[in-house]
Design a protein around this motif. Sequence first.
Motif, PDB file in Angstrom:
ATOM      1  N   PHE A 132       3.106  -7.389  21.343  1.00 11.74           N
ATOM      2  CA  PHE A 132       1.603  -7.878  20.562  1.00 11.74           C
ATOM      3  C   PHE A 132       1.239  -8.961  21.512  1.00 11.74           C
ATOM      4  N   PHE A 133      -0.086  -8.988  21.827  1.00 11.05           N
ATOM      5  CA  PHE A 133      -0.749  -9.997  22.383  1.00 11.05           C
ATOM      6  C   PHE A 133      -2.119 -10.611  21.733  1.00 11.05           C
ATOM      7  N   LEU A 134      -2.310 -11.978  22.278  1.00  8.42           N
ATOM      8  CA  LEU A 134      -3.619 -12.213  21.734  1.00  8.42           C
ATOM      9  C   LEU A 134      -4.503 -12.859  23.065  1.00  8.42           C
ATOM     10  N   GLU A 135      -5.566 -12.119  23.189  1.00  8.49           N
ATOM     11  CA  GLU A 135      -6.384 -12.717  24.282  1.00  8.49           C
ATOM     12  C   GLU A 135      -7.474 -13.508  23.827  1.00  8.49           C
ATOM     13  N   PRO A 136      -7.444 -14.767  24.229  1.00 10.83           N
ATOM     14  CA  PRO A 136      -8.532 -16.009  23.737  1.00 10.83           C
ATOM     15  C   PRO A 136      -9.871 -15.514  23.923  1.00 10.83           C
ATOM     16  N   THR A 137     -10.704 -15.954  22.979  1.00  7.43           N
ATOM     17  CA  THR A 137     -12.210 -15.455  23.181  1.00  7.43           C
ATOM     18  C   THR A 137     -12.811 -16.206  24.251  1.00  7.43           C
ATOM     19  N   THR A 139     -12.632 -14.785  27.124  1.00 11.12           N
ATOM     20  CA  THR A 139     -12.047 -14.159  28.662  1.00 11.12           C
ATOM     21  C   THR A 139     -12.437 -12.516  28.787  1.00 11.12           C
ATOM     22  N   GLU A 140     -12.600 -12.230  29.698  1.00  4.66           N
ATOM     23  CA  GLU A 140     -12.999 -10.764  29.963  1.00  4.66           C
ATOM     24  C   GLU A 140     -12.008  -9.965  30.678  1.00  4.66           C
ATOM     25  N   THR A 141     -11.002 -10.762  30.804  1.00  6.44           N
ATOM     26  CA  THR A 141      -9.715  -9.835  31.273  1.00  6.44           C
ATOM     27  C   THR A 141      -8.485 -10.218  30.669  1.00  6.44           C
ATOM     28  N   CYS A 142      -7.437  -9.172  30.440  1.00  7.06           N
ATOM     29  CA  CYS A 142      -6.388  -9.400  29.726  1.00  7.06           C
ATOM     30  C   CYS A 142      -5.320 -10.318  30.665  1.00  7.06           C
ATOM     31  N   GLU A 143      -5.744 -10.791  31.907  1.00  9.69           N
ATOM     32  CA  GLU A 143      -4.579 -11.594  32.628  1.00  9.69           C
ATOM     33  C   GLU A 143      -4.455 -12.935  31.917  1.00  9.69           C
ATOM     34  N   LEU A 144      -5.288 -13.204  30.934  1.00  9.66           N
ATOM     35  CA  LEU A 144      -5.205 -14.725  30.190  1.00  9.66           C
ATOM     36  C   LEU A 144      -4.590 -14.074  28.722  1.00  9.66           C
ATOM     37  N   ALA A 145      -4.099 -12.924  28.339  1.00 14.81           N
ATOM     38  CA  ALA A 145      -3.522 -12.684  27.249  1.00 14.81           C
ATOM     39  C   ALA A 145      -2.106 -13.172  27.241  1.00 14.81           C
ATOM     40  N   ARG A 146      -1.798 -13.754  25.999  1.00 11.37           N
ATOM     41  CA  ARG A 146      -0.700 -14.403  25.633  1.00 11.37           C
ATOM     42  C   ARG A 146       0.228 -13.505  24.861  1.00 11.37           C
ATOM     43  N   LEU A 147       1.672 -13.386  24.960  1.00  7.35           N
ATOM     44  CA  LEU A 147       2.299 -12.399  24.429  1.00  7.35           C
ATOM     45  C   LEU A 147       2.781 -13.186  23.176  1.00  7.35           C
ATOM     46  N   ILE A 148       2.446 -12.601  21.804  1.00  6.37           N
ATOM     47  CA  ILE A 148       2.783 -13.239  20.721  1.00  6.37           C
ATOM     48  C   ILE A 148       4.159 -12.812  19.750  1.00  6.37           C
ATOM     49  N   THR A 168      -6.684 -20.792  16.281  1.00  2.00           N
ATOM     50  CA  THR A 168      -6.508 -19.657  17.223  1.00  2.00           C
ATOM     51  C   THR A 168      -7.581 -18.958  17.051  1.00  2.00           C
ATOM     52  N   LEU A 169      -8.407 -18.277  17.951  1.00  2.34           N
ATOM     53  CA  LEU A 169      -9.495 -17.710  17.980  1.00  2.34           C
ATOM     54  C   LEU A 169      -9.487 -16.767  19.295  1.00  2.34           C
ATOM     55  N   GLY A 170      -9.519 -15.314  18.965  1.00  2.00           N
ATOM     56  CA  GLY A 170      -9.431 -14.439  19.909  1.00  2.00           C
ATOM     57  C   GLY A 170      -9.303 -13.279  19.477  1.00  2.00           C
ATOM     58  N   ARG A 171      -8.683 -12.008  20.394  1.00  2.00           N
ATOM     59  CA  ARG A 171      -8.488 -10.769  19.898  1.00  2.00           C
ATOM     60  C   ARG A 171      -7.162 -10.254  20.309  1.00  2.00           C
ATOM     61  N   VAL A 172      -6.591  -9.829  18.952  1.00  2.00           N
ATOM     62  CA  VAL A 172      -5.367  -9.234  18.984  1.00  2.00           C
ATOM     63  C   VAL A 172      -5.132  -7.618  19.489  1.00  2.00           C
ATOM     64  N   PHE A 173      -4.298  -7.324  20.246  1.00  2.00           N
ATOM     65  CA  PHE A 173      -3.958  -6.069  20.648  1.00  2.00           C
ATOM     66  C   PHE A 173      -2.543  -5.614  20.703  1.00  2.00           C
ATOM     67  N   VAL A 174      -2.119  -4.451  20.727  1.00  2.00           N
ATOM     68  CA  VAL A 174      -0.865  -4.131  20.935  1.00  2.00           C
ATOM     69  C   VAL A 174      -0.775  -2.972  22.092  1.00  2.00           C
TER      70      VAL A 174
END
Length: 194
Positions: A132-137, A139-148, A168-174
């Motif tokens: 499960f990841f959070l990508e901060p708002t 950013t356009e690439t997932c390289e800054l995504a943080r594992l949650i 916290t502000l961003g997009r969550v994905f799995v």
Amino acid sequence: MISLSDEKNTRAMHPVSPAQVPRPPKKCDGQFYTVRPTDTLFSIARKFSVTVEAILAANPQIVNPNIIFVGQVICIPEVLPEPNDVAELRVLTLRILSEDREPLPVVDGAVQLNARVIVRATFSRPVFRAFFFLEPTGTETCELARLIGIDCPGEKVAEILWQVPAGTLGRVFVVGCINSRCAKSEEILVVRNG
């Protein structure tokens, strides 16, 4: 009862005498592997992307999965690819819920997060790992995504309890994985004020 699905297997032992080490099977549909001092059947299975059960089936000389020896030669069975129609892995749903498993409010397209939430994903097939990841708002690439969080369910549903930092502000994905096949979900916009 002996657990075959986790790393409770004992590390490889040094044999007292060469006669103590079982001979490898006469037939091996795969490859032979020589056991190292830090190995367990679980770590060997993980290294070759097979199950402990498959290794045991290919090695009838192993009578107790907790007893393998340094220098012992075992058969690692070949992993056959699954047919494409069976192999397709998809994320069916990704939901963010309260600790009471209730849907959270959505304002301007963003899920309003509490201090602790459940992030739950369902998949088309059982997955071994769900990341499960959070990508901060912004950013356009997932390289800054943080594992949650990570879940290792072995079934079609994976979930984590997320301690959400204030602001916290961003997009969550799995991303769910079966061996080397992975599938990524759509992203959910989230925010936690205060």
